[in-house]
Design an enzyme around this catalytic site. Structure first.
Site, short mmCIF file in Angstrom:
data_model
loop_
_atom_site.label_atom_id
_atom_site.label_comp_id
_atom_site.label_asym_id
_atom_site.label_seq_id
_atom_site.Cartn_x
_atom_site.Cartn_y
_atom_site.Cartn_z
N ASP A 130 46.56 39.93 58.74
CA ASP A 130 47.16 40.35 57.47
C ASP A 130 47.99 41.61 57.68
O ASP A 130 47.78 42.37 58.64
CB ASP A 130 46.07 40.65 56.44
CG ASP A 130 45.28 39.41 56.08
OD1 ASP A 130 45.80 38.30 56.26
OD2 ASP A 130 44.12 39.56 55.64
N1 URA Z 1 40.41 37.93 58.28
C1 URA Z 1 41.11 38.51 57.26
O1 URA Z 1 40.70 38.48 56.11
N2 URA Z 1 42.28 39.11 57.58
C2 URA Z 1 42.77 39.19 58.83
O2 URA Z 1 43.84 39.78 59.05
C3 URA Z 1 42.02 38.60 59.87
C4 URA Z 1 40.85 37.99 59.56
#
Ligand code: URA
Length: 248
Positions: free
Chosen positions: A118
Protein backbone atom coordinates in the site's frame (compact mmCIF):
# COMPACT_ATOMS: atom_id res chain seq x y z
CA UNK A 1 21.87 -14.01 -11.22
CA UNK A 2 24.32 -15.68 -13.61
CA UNK A 3 23.24 -15.93 -17.23
CA UNK A 4 23.16 -19.50 -18.59
CA UNK A 5 26.06 -19.78 -21.11
CA UNK A 6 24.82 -17.09 -23.43
CA UNK A 7 26.41 -16.71 -26.85
CA UNK A 8 28.60 -13.68 -27.53
CA UNK A 9 26.47 -10.64 -28.37
CA UNK A 10 27.02 -7.41 -30.25
CA UNK A 11 27.57 -4.53 -27.84
CA UNK A 12 24.53 -2.65 -29.16
CA UNK A 13 22.38 -5.75 -28.50
CA UNK A 14 23.80 -6.04 -24.98
CA UNK A 15 22.87 -2.43 -24.21
CA UNK A 16 19.44 -2.90 -25.80
CA UNK A 17 18.76 -6.01 -23.71
CA UNK A 18 19.62 -4.06 -20.54
CA UNK A 19 17.17 -1.23 -21.22
CA UNK A 20 19.41 1.52 -22.60
CA UNK A 21 16.94 2.38 -25.38
CA UNK A 22 16.20 1.24 -28.91
CA UNK A 23 18.97 -0.51 -30.85
CA UNK A 24 19.49 2.73 -32.73
CA UNK A 25 19.89 4.74 -29.52
CA UNK A 26 22.29 2.09 -28.15
CA UNK A 27 24.36 2.12 -31.35
CA UNK A 28 24.49 5.93 -31.11
CA UNK A 29 25.69 5.85 -27.48
CA UNK A 30 28.49 3.47 -28.46
CA UNK A 31 29.53 5.35 -31.61
CA UNK A 32 29.65 8.62 -29.66
CA UNK A 33 32.12 7.02 -27.22
CA UNK A 34 29.79 7.02 -24.23
CA UNK A 35 30.33 3.32 -23.49
CA UNK A 36 33.25 1.55 -21.85
CA UNK A 37 33.77 -2.18 -21.49
CA UNK A 38 36.29 -3.31 -18.91
CA UNK A 39 37.46 0.29 -18.58
CA UNK A 40 38.12 0.74 -22.33
CA UNK A 41 35.98 2.93 -24.59
CA UNK A 42 34.41 0.89 -27.41
CA UNK A 43 33.06 2.75 -30.46
CA UNK A 44 32.20 -0.20 -32.70
CA UNK A 45 28.58 -1.04 -31.84
CA UNK A 46 28.91 -4.37 -33.68
CA UNK A 47 31.84 -5.64 -31.57
CA UNK A 48 31.01 -8.95 -29.89
CA UNK A 49 31.34 -9.62 -26.15
CA UNK A 50 30.53 -12.54 -23.89
CA UNK A 51 27.59 -11.14 -21.90
CA UNK A 52 28.03 -13.42 -18.89
CA UNK A 53 29.70 -11.49 -16.07
CA UNK A 54 30.22 -8.42 -18.28
CA UNK A 55 30.37 -4.98 -16.66
CA UNK A 56 30.03 -1.97 -18.87
CA UNK A 57 29.81 1.73 -18.22
CA UNK A 58 27.38 4.07 -19.96
CA UNK A 59 28.07 7.77 -19.45
CA UNK A 60 29.73 7.06 -16.10
CA UNK A 61 27.16 4.55 -14.79
CA UNK A 62 28.54 1.09 -14.09
CA UNK A 63 26.10 -1.63 -15.16
CA UNK A 64 26.38 -5.41 -14.79
CA UNK A 65 24.87 -7.52 -17.57
CA UNK A 66 21.89 -9.44 -16.13
CA UNK A 67 19.83 -11.81 -18.23
CA UNK A 68 16.95 -11.05 -15.88
CA UNK A 69 16.94 -8.12 -13.48
CA UNK A 70 16.21 -8.88 -9.80
CA UNK A 71 16.28 -5.92 -7.45
CA UNK A 72 15.10 -4.99 -4.00
CA UNK A 73 13.77 -1.59 -3.05
CA UNK A 74 13.39 -0.17 0.44
CA UNK A 75 9.96 1.31 -0.24
CA UNK A 76 9.35 4.65 1.45
CA UNK A 77 5.92 5.76 2.69
CA UNK A 78 3.91 7.90 0.30
CA UNK A 79 4.68 5.96 -2.88
CA UNK A 80 2.38 3.83 -5.03
CA UNK A 81 3.30 0.44 -6.50
CA UNK A 82 1.73 1.38 -9.82
CA UNK A 83 3.17 2.45 -13.15
CA UNK A 84 0.35 4.98 -13.37
CA UNK A 85 -0.13 6.25 -9.81
CA UNK A 86 -3.31 8.11 -8.96
CA UNK A 87 -2.11 10.35 -6.11
CA UNK A 88 1.40 9.58 -4.89
CA UNK A 89 4.68 9.23 -6.77
CA UNK A 90 5.30 5.83 -8.31
CA UNK A 91 7.93 3.51 -6.84
CA UNK A 92 9.14 3.09 -10.43
CA UNK A 93 10.33 6.73 -10.37
CA UNK A 94 12.89 5.59 -7.73
CA UNK A 95 14.54 3.23 -10.23
CA UNK A 96 16.97 4.12 -13.01
CA UNK A 97 15.53 4.32 -16.54
CA UNK A 98 17.22 1.11 -17.84
CA UNK A 99 15.37 -0.98 -15.23
CA UNK A 100 12.08 0.56 -16.35
CA UNK A 101 12.91 0.25 -20.03
CA UNK A 102 14.20 -3.30 -20.28
CA UNK A 103 12.69 -4.73 -23.46
CA UNK A 104 9.24 -6.13 -23.27
CA UNK A 105 8.99 -9.74 -22.09
CA UNK A 106 5.48 -11.17 -22.35
CA UNK A 107 3.03 -8.31 -21.85
CA UNK A 108 5.13 -5.97 -19.74
CA UNK A 109 8.14 -3.75 -20.17
CA UNK A 110 10.81 -3.34 -17.51
CA UNK A 111 10.83 -4.70 -13.98
CA UNK A 112 7.54 -5.24 -12.11
CA UNK A 113 6.85 -5.29 -8.38
CA UNK A 114 6.51 -8.80 -6.93
CA UNK A 115 3.17 -8.11 -5.24
CA UNK A 116 2.15 -4.63 -4.19
CA UNK A 117 2.46 -2.73 -0.94
CA UNK A 118 0.00 0.00 0.00
CA UNK A 119 0.92 3.64 -0.40
CA UNK A 120 1.58 4.03 3.35
CA UNK A 121 3.39 0.68 3.81
CA UNK A 122 7.19 0.78 3.96
CA UNK A 123 9.94 -1.80 3.58
CA UNK A 124 11.05 -4.69 1.47
CA UNK A 125 9.79 -4.83 -2.09
CA UNK A 126 11.19 -7.05 -4.83
CA UNK A 127 11.08 -6.18 -8.52
CA UNK A 128 12.01 -8.25 -11.55
CA UNK A 129 11.35 -8.82 -15.24
CA UNK A 130 11.24 -12.61 -14.65
CA UNK A 131 7.57 -13.61 -14.84
CA UNK A 132 8.19 -17.11 -13.44
CA UNK A 133 9.90 -15.64 -10.40
CA UNK A 134 6.94 -13.29 -9.80
CA UNK A 135 4.57 -16.23 -10.05
CA UNK A 136 6.60 -18.40 -7.66
CA UNK A 137 7.04 -15.67 -5.07
CA UNK A 138 3.38 -14.62 -5.18
CA UNK A 139 1.69 -18.00 -5.29
CA UNK A 140 0.25 -19.10 -1.92
CA UNK A 141 1.19 -22.67 -2.98
CA UNK A 142 4.87 -21.85 -2.52
CA UNK A 143 4.36 -20.56 1.04
CA UNK A 144 7.05 -17.87 0.90
CA UNK A 145 6.75 -16.19 4.32
CA UNK A 146 6.51 -12.41 4.46
CA UNK A 147 7.07 -10.73 7.80
CA UNK A 148 5.24 -7.50 8.67
CA UNK A 149 5.93 -5.20 11.61
CA UNK A 150 2.56 -3.75 12.53
CA UNK A 151 1.87 -0.75 14.75
CA UNK A 152 -1.70 -0.87 16.03
CA UNK A 153 -4.13 1.75 17.32
CA UNK A 154 -5.35 -0.34 20.26
CA UNK A 155 -3.39 -2.61 22.62
CA UNK A 156 -2.87 -6.13 21.30
CA UNK A 157 -4.51 -8.80 23.42
CA UNK A 158 -3.68 -12.50 23.66
CA UNK A 159 -7.14 -13.19 22.24
CA UNK A 160 -6.35 -11.14 19.12
CA UNK A 161 -3.11 -13.08 18.60
CA UNK A 162 -4.96 -16.40 19.02
CA UNK A 163 -7.62 -15.36 16.50
CA UNK A 164 -5.04 -14.23 13.93
CA UNK A 165 -3.30 -17.61 14.26
CA UNK A 166 -6.54 -19.61 14.14
CA UNK A 167 -7.86 -17.74 11.07
CA UNK A 168 -10.20 -14.82 10.48
CA UNK A 169 -12.85 -14.30 7.82
CA UNK A 170 -12.28 -11.27 5.58
CA UNK A 171 -15.42 -9.56 4.28
CA UNK A 172 -17.46 -11.98 2.22
CA UNK A 173 -14.59 -14.41 1.50
CA UNK A 174 -15.80 -17.57 3.30
CA UNK A 175 -12.33 -19.17 3.62
CA UNK A 176 -10.57 -17.92 6.78
CA UNK A 177 -7.04 -16.56 6.44
CA UNK A 178 -4.43 -17.41 9.07
CA UNK A 179 -1.16 -15.86 10.10
CA UNK A 180 1.71 -18.34 9.75
CA UNK A 181 3.20 -16.72 12.86
CA UNK A 182 2.07 -13.89 15.10
CA UNK A 183 3.75 -12.38 18.11
CA UNK A 184 2.98 -9.28 20.17
CA UNK A 185 6.36 -7.59 20.57
CA UNK A 186 5.01 -4.55 22.40
CA UNK A 187 1.70 -3.20 23.60
CA UNK A 188 1.00 -1.68 20.18
CA UNK A 189 3.48 -3.66 18.12
CA UNK A 190 2.85 -6.96 16.39
CA UNK A 191 5.07 -9.16 14.24
CA UNK A 192 2.92 -10.99 11.72
CA UNK A 193 4.02 -13.57 9.15
CA UNK A 194 1.82 -14.33 6.13
CA UNK A 195 2.35 -16.77 3.26
CA UNK A 196 -0.24 -15.21 0.95
CA UNK A 197 -0.87 -11.68 -0.20
CA UNK A 198 -4.52 -10.74 -0.46
CA UNK A 199 -5.55 -7.12 -1.02
CA UNK A 200 -4.92 -5.06 2.18
CA UNK A 201 -4.55 -8.38 3.98
CA UNK A 202 -2.82 -7.19 7.15
CA UNK A 203 -5.15 -4.21 7.57
CA UNK A 204 -8.22 -6.37 7.00
CA UNK A 205 -7.00 -9.10 9.37
CA UNK A 206 -6.39 -6.57 12.14
CA UNK A 207 -9.80 -4.99 11.52
CA UNK A 208 -11.36 -8.47 11.75
CA UNK A 209 -10.03 -8.84 15.31
CA UNK A 210 -11.23 -5.37 16.34
CA UNK A 211 -7.98 -3.46 16.00
CA UNK A 212 -6.59 -1.03 13.43
CA UNK A 213 -3.26 -0.69 11.61
CA UNK A 214 -1.52 2.62 12.24
CA UNK A 215 1.80 1.71 10.67
CA UNK A 216 2.94 -1.17 8.47
CA UNK A 217 6.46 -2.18 7.50
CA UNK A 218 7.54 -5.33 5.63
CA UNK A 219 10.84 -6.40 7.12
CA UNK A 220 11.45 -9.83 5.58
CA UNK A 221 10.58 -12.08 2.61
CA UNK A 222 11.73 -15.69 2.96
CA UNK A 223 15.14 -15.38 4.62
CA UNK A 224 15.87 -11.97 3.09
CA UNK A 225 15.80 -8.79 5.18
CA UNK A 226 16.42 -5.17 4.22
CA UNK A 227 20.16 -4.46 4.16
CA UNK A 228 21.04 -2.14 7.07
CA UNK A 229 22.77 0.34 4.73
CA UNK A 230 19.85 0.64 2.29
CA UNK A 231 17.95 3.82 3.17
CA UNK A 232 14.25 4.23 2.34
CA UNK A 233 13.94 5.03 -1.37
CA UNK A 234 17.15 3.19 -2.30
CA UNK A 235 17.41 0.03 -4.39
CA UNK A 236 20.08 -2.56 -5.09
CA UNK A 237 20.59 -5.67 -7.20
CA UNK A 238 19.79 -8.98 -5.56
CA UNK A 239 22.86 -11.18 -5.26
CA UNK A 240 22.90 -14.97 -5.74
CA UNK A 241 23.03 -15.23 -1.93
CA UNK A 242 19.88 -13.07 -1.64
CA UNK A 243 18.10 -15.19 -4.27
CA UNK A 244 19.00 -18.37 -2.40
CA UNK A 245 17.50 -16.84 0.78
CA UNK A 246 14.21 -16.34 -1.08
CA UNK A 247 13.91 -19.95 -2.22
CA UNK A 248 10.61 -21.39 -1.00
N1 URA B 1 -1.20 -5.94 3.92
C1 URA B 1 -1.74 -4.69 3.88
O1 URA B 1 -2.81 -4.44 4.42
N2 URA B 1 -1.05 -3.74 3.21
C2 URA B 1 0.14 -3.95 2.61
O2 URA B 1 0.73 -3.02 2.04
C3 URA B 1 0.68 -5.25 2.69
C4 URA B 1 -0.01 -6.22 3.34
Amino acid sequence: MKAKSLKPMRLEDILFSQGFGTRRVCAGLIQQAYVKVNGETVTDSGEFFEPEGLHFDVQGTDWPFQEHAYVLLNKPAGTECSQKPSTWPSIYSLLPAPLRQRPQKAAVQGVQAVGRLDQDTTGLLLLTDDGQFIHKMSSPKHHVPKVYEVTTKHPITAEMVDKLLAGVVLDDDPKPVKAAACEAVGELHLKLTLTEGKYHQVKRMLAAVGNRVEGLHRSQIGGLTIPADLAPGQWRWLTDVDLALLKP
